[in-house]
Each structure stands twice: as structure tokens, then as C-alpha cells.
Write an enzyme that holds these catalytic residues in place. Structure first.
Site, PDB file in Angstrom:
ATOM      1  N   SER A  83       0.811  -1.229   0.000  1.00  0.00           N
ATOM      2  CA  SER A  83       0.000   0.000   0.000  1.00  0.00           C
ATOM      3  C   SER A  83       0.838   1.270   0.000  1.00  0.00           C
ATOM      4  O   SER A  83       0.291   2.369   0.099  1.00  0.00           O
ATOM      5  CB  SER A  83      -0.916   0.038   1.229  1.00  0.00           C
ATOM      6  OG  SER A  83      -1.807  -1.043   1.198  1.00  0.00           O
ATOM      7  N   THR A 186      -1.128   2.199   4.455  1.00  0.00           N
ATOM      8  CA  THR A 186      -0.597   3.569   4.312  1.00  0.00           C
ATOM      9  C   THR A 186       0.151   3.995   5.573  1.00  0.00           C
ATOM     10  O   THR A 186      -0.309   3.712   6.680  1.00  0.00           O
ATOM     11  CB  THR A 186      -1.768   4.556   4.120  1.00  0.00           C
ATOM     12  OG1 THR A 186      -2.350   4.287   2.862  1.00  0.00           O
ATOM     13  CG2 THR A 186      -1.320   6.010   4.169  1.00  0.00           C
ATOM     14  N   THR A 204       1.470   6.899   0.320  1.00  0.00           N
ATOM     15  CA  THR A 204       0.639   5.739  -0.003  1.00  0.00           C
ATOM     16  C   THR A 204       0.592   5.488  -1.501  1.00  0.00           C
ATOM     17  O   THR A 204       0.828   6.419  -2.292  1.00  0.00           O
ATOM     18  CB  THR A 204      -0.811   5.967   0.503  1.00  0.00           C
ATOM     19  OG1 THR A 204      -1.569   4.768   0.364  1.00  0.00           O
ATOM     20  CG2 THR A 204      -1.505   7.084  -0.260  1.00  0.00           C
ATOM     21  N   ARG A 214      -7.585   8.466  -9.627  1.00  0.00           N
ATOM     22  CA  ARG A 214      -8.142   8.651  -8.270  1.00  0.00           C
ATOM     23  C   ARG A 214      -7.043   9.156  -7.313  1.00  0.00           C
ATOM     24  O   ARG A 214      -5.916   8.672  -7.311  1.00  0.00           O
ATOM     25  CB  ARG A 214      -8.701   7.316  -7.767  1.00  0.00           C
ATOM     26  CG  ARG A 214      -9.313   7.362  -6.364  1.00  0.00           C
ATOM     27  CD  ARG A 214      -8.352   6.930  -5.292  1.00  0.00           C
ATOM     28  NE  ARG A 214      -9.001   6.817  -3.975  1.00  0.00           N
ATOM     29  CZ  ARG A 214      -8.359   6.641  -2.841  1.00  0.00           C
ATOM     30  NH1 ARG A 214      -7.051   6.545  -2.838  1.00  0.00           N
ATOM     31  NH2 ARG A 214      -9.006   6.545  -1.702  1.00  0.00           N
ATOM     32  N   THR A 237      -5.566   7.093   8.207  1.00  0.00           N
ATOM     33  CA  THR A 237      -5.423   5.956   7.300  1.00  0.00           C
ATOM     34  C   THR A 237      -6.807   5.360   7.112  1.00  0.00           C
ATOM     35  O   THR A 237      -7.687   5.524   7.956  1.00  0.00           O
ATOM     36  CB  THR A 237      -4.426   4.921   7.869  1.00  0.00           C
ATOM     37  OG1 THR A 237      -4.349   3.810   6.975  1.00  0.00           O
ATOM     38  CG2 THR A 237      -4.845   4.427   9.240  1.00  0.00           C
ATOM     39  N   GLY A 238      -6.983   4.690   5.992  1.00  0.00           N
ATOM     40  CA  GLY A 238      -8.285   4.092   5.736  1.00  0.00           C
ATOM     41  C   GLY A 238      -8.876   4.570   4.424  1.00  0.00           C
ATOM     42  O   GLY A 238      -8.153   5.100   3.571  1.00  0.00           O
TER      43      GLY A 238
HETATM   44  C1  SD4 Z   1      -6.219   6.214   0.483  1.00  0.00           C
HETATM   45  N1  SD4 Z   1      -6.025   6.524   2.845  1.00  0.00           N
HETATM   46  O1  SD4 Z   1      -5.612   6.397  -0.565  1.00  0.00           O
HETATM   47  C2  SD4 Z   1      -5.431   5.839   1.721  1.00  0.00           C
HETATM   48  C3  SD4 Z   1      -5.434   4.362   1.863  1.00  0.00           C
HETATM   49  C4  SD4 Z   1      -4.941   3.874   3.178  1.00  0.00           C
HETATM   50  O2  SD4 Z   1      -4.061   2.332   4.507  1.00  0.00           O
HETATM   51  O3  SD4 Z   1      -4.892   4.548   4.162  1.00  0.00           O
HETATM   52  N2  SD4 Z   1      -4.514   2.679   3.292  1.00  0.00           N
HETATM   53  O4  SD4 Z   1      -7.440   6.265   0.568  1.00  0.00           O
END
Ligand code: SD4
Length: 324
Positions: A83, A186, A204, A214, A237-238
């Protein structure tokens, strides 16, 4: 799940453990947080080696911005992490594109989004901050700027692990923009030096199999990262879309400005995120924050989020509490 992640997960069931080579220990969640400077926090298990790299940079005389850059550069090179960095999982077209941001407590910031072929997007984000009149460069423009700054362009090919995963995904080509156990690595790092100066970094490859073009929360100042020397710092994160909708990191810093503790601010941000996003059972997001006094807090939508916390004395992995 990587062997290292499995090992650390198992370790969490026990008491403090030494991790060979990492100069780090692992311990279960503790309500009483460390209040010590310098202090480095970062998301997920790979935060342990990243924190070690950041602390090393401080010990060798680096500034807090040097430290948060050096820390996440370690993760950008981690071949087990799908990631972050060019080894990350690609978009639907099979192309890996990267997002990164960096910020200091005086309001200086820089970021890059949707950038290709750059091994260290965090260093490119720092170059945007320090060498341009802008905050954010994206796509081809970011790549051209990288070339002009002497960043080497890497060959555009998937890492063996990413290529294998992409081939498997193509069998169904189903796009499910949810964060699950294999789509969550991330790194967001926030840190404070011995004088109380703050800085943060976030890098990330974004969501696996995203649409081409995106951009997530990580390069958006105020969403994936926000730092203010007067108050504190936060990172996220997320599922980026859910975090952008609530300006997650900025929201947390502003809540701390109004007197909430880092933990209370992260919890309130999770509540806000839940109220503004549908299908919350499919959405994971985790927030991590510190205030200028060195108090630490984290909170997530679902269980599973953890973070690494380092001082000069120790580097520990802590499980975050979650709403569900
Ligand atoms: C995203 N927040 O590109 C990032 C992905 C992520 O752990 O946090 N992965 O949406």
C-alpha cells in the site's frame, strides 16, 4: 498477511517483547500515554521500523522534518508493503500511482498526487514545499518537476507480489472500494522534536484497483495530515473518500484546539465520519494524533487499527480502540 505482521499480531497477545533488529518492543494498548520529547507516532505495524528510522535521523542531528521524511522513506522501500511506494498494488489499468504529503508546524506544506515512477514521493512532496511557490503538484506535472529536480525515474513495472495480485484481481475485475486486512498499510507519521516543534508525513499507493486518476486523502492537507505547532498534529489511514468528506486531520487538530484530548478528538472525528458515510460496515478509517504537550490518542471505525509510538527510550506498537 506478511510473516512480520503475523508475528507482531501474535506478539500482541503476550507482554512486552523484543523484536530482533528493530530495537523495538510490542505491548498491548495502554491508557496511560508517554509524555516525552522527542516523540514519533506512525500508523500500522510498519510504523515500528519507520519510527526507528525517524529517531535515528533525530539522533544524527536531523530536524523533525528530516525525521518524518526519513521515517516514511523506510516504508516506501518495504517490499512487503503493498500500500506504499512503487511496489504497491496498481490501479484498475495496472499502473501504480502514488500520493504523499509533508507538513511542519509553522504551516509549511507540500504534496504530490497521482504521481508515477518516483521511488520516494515523500521527498518530492518536500521539494514541492521547499522549492516551489505551490502546495500540491499532480500527475505529469509532478513527474516533470521530479525530473527537473534530479529525481531518478524508475522503470514502470509491477513488483512480483503486486503483479501476482493484479492478475488474480483481473479474473473478476470487481471493484470494491473497501479497506480490508490486505488494503490498509498507508503510513502516516507525526512527530515532535525536543523543542516541541511538530511535523508530519503521509505516503501511499492508495486503494488497490482504484480508478486511474483517483486521489485519496493522504496528499490532501487537512484530510490525511495536518500539523500546527500551536495545537498538535494528526494523520489518517483508511478509506480516503470517507476521510476527505470530513477533513479528518484538520478536524482533529481543531477539536484539540478547543480543548479535547487527542483521543477524544480522534473519537469525535470517527463519529463524524460514521454520520457522513453510508455502508459504514465496509469502511475502515483510523486516526492518530498528538498534542503539543506530547499526549497521544488514536481511534478507528472498526477494530484492527494500530500504531507505533517511539521516544528515545522505546518504540512500541499499540492497539487503537474503535467505535464498533
Ligand atoms: C487512500 N487513505 O488512498 C489511503 C489508503 C490507506 O491504509 O490509508 N490505506 O485512501
Amino acid at each position: 498477511m506478511s510473516q512480520r505482521r503475523k508475528f507482531i499480531k501474535q506478539s500482541l497477545m503476550g507482554t512486552a517483547l523484543f523484536i530482533p533488529g528493530l530495537e523495538s518492543t510490542v505491548r498491548p494498548f495502554s491508557r496511560k500515554e508517554i509524555n516525552s520529547k522527542p516523540l514519533i507516532l506512525s500508523t500500522w505495524n510498519h510504523g515500528l521500523p519507520a519510527n526507528d528510522a525517524a529517531i535515528q535521523r533525530l539522533k544524527s542531528g536531523g530536524s523533525i522534518i528530516d525525521a518524518v521524511e526519513a521515517g516514511v522513506k523506510d516504508t516506501e522501500l518495504d517490499m512487503d508493503n503493498l500500500s506504499v511506494g512503487l511496489q504497491g498494488l496498481p490501479d484498475r489499468e495496472g499502473i501504480t500511482t502514488l500520493d504523499a504529503s509533508i507538513m511542519t508546524g509553522d504551516g509549511s506544506c507540500g504534496s504530490v498526487a497521482f504521481v508515477r515512477q518516483i521511488k520516494h514521493p515523500i521527498s518530492l512532496a518536500r521539494a514541492v514545499m521547499e522549492k516551489t511557490p505551490h502546495v500540491m503538484l499532480a500527475g505529469e506535472g509532478a513527474r516533470q518537476f521530479a525530473i527537473s529536480e534530479g529525481f531518478p525515474l524508475e522503470k514502470e513495472e509491477l513488483s512480483p507480489k503486486a503483479a501476482e495480485a493484479y492478475q488474480e484481481w483481473k479474473k473478476t475485475s470487481q471493484y470494491k472500494p473497501i479497506i480490508n486486512i490486505e488494503n490498509h498499510d498507508t503510513i502516516g507519521m507525526i512527530g515532535m522534536d525536543a523543542n516541541g516543534n511538530l511535523a508530519g508525513s503521509c505516503t501511499t499507493s492508495g486503494l488497490a484497483y482504484k480508478m486511474h486518476g483517483r486521489v485519496g486523502d493522504s496528499p490532501i492537507i487537512g484530510a490525511g495530515l495536518f500539523v500546527d505547532n500551536e495545537v498538535g498534529a494528526a494523520t489518517a489511514t483508511g478509506l480516503g473518500e470517507s476521510i476527505i468528506r470530513i477533513c479528518g486531520a484538520f478536524l482533529i487538530v481543531e477539536l484539540m484546539r478547543q480543548g479535547r484530548s487527542p483521543r477524544e478528538a480522534c473519537e469525535e472525528a470517527v463519529r463524524r465520519l460514521i454520520s457522513k458515510n453510508k455502508n459504514i460496515k465496509d469502511i475502515q478509517a483510523g486516526f492518530l494524533a498528538m498534542n503539543k504537550d506530547g499526549e497521544v490518542g488514536a481511534f478507528a471505525v472498526h477494530p484492527g487499527f494500530n500504531y507505533a509510538q517511539a521516544t528515545l527510550q522505546e518504540n512500541v506498537l499499540i492497539d487503537s480502540k474503535s467505535h464498533f
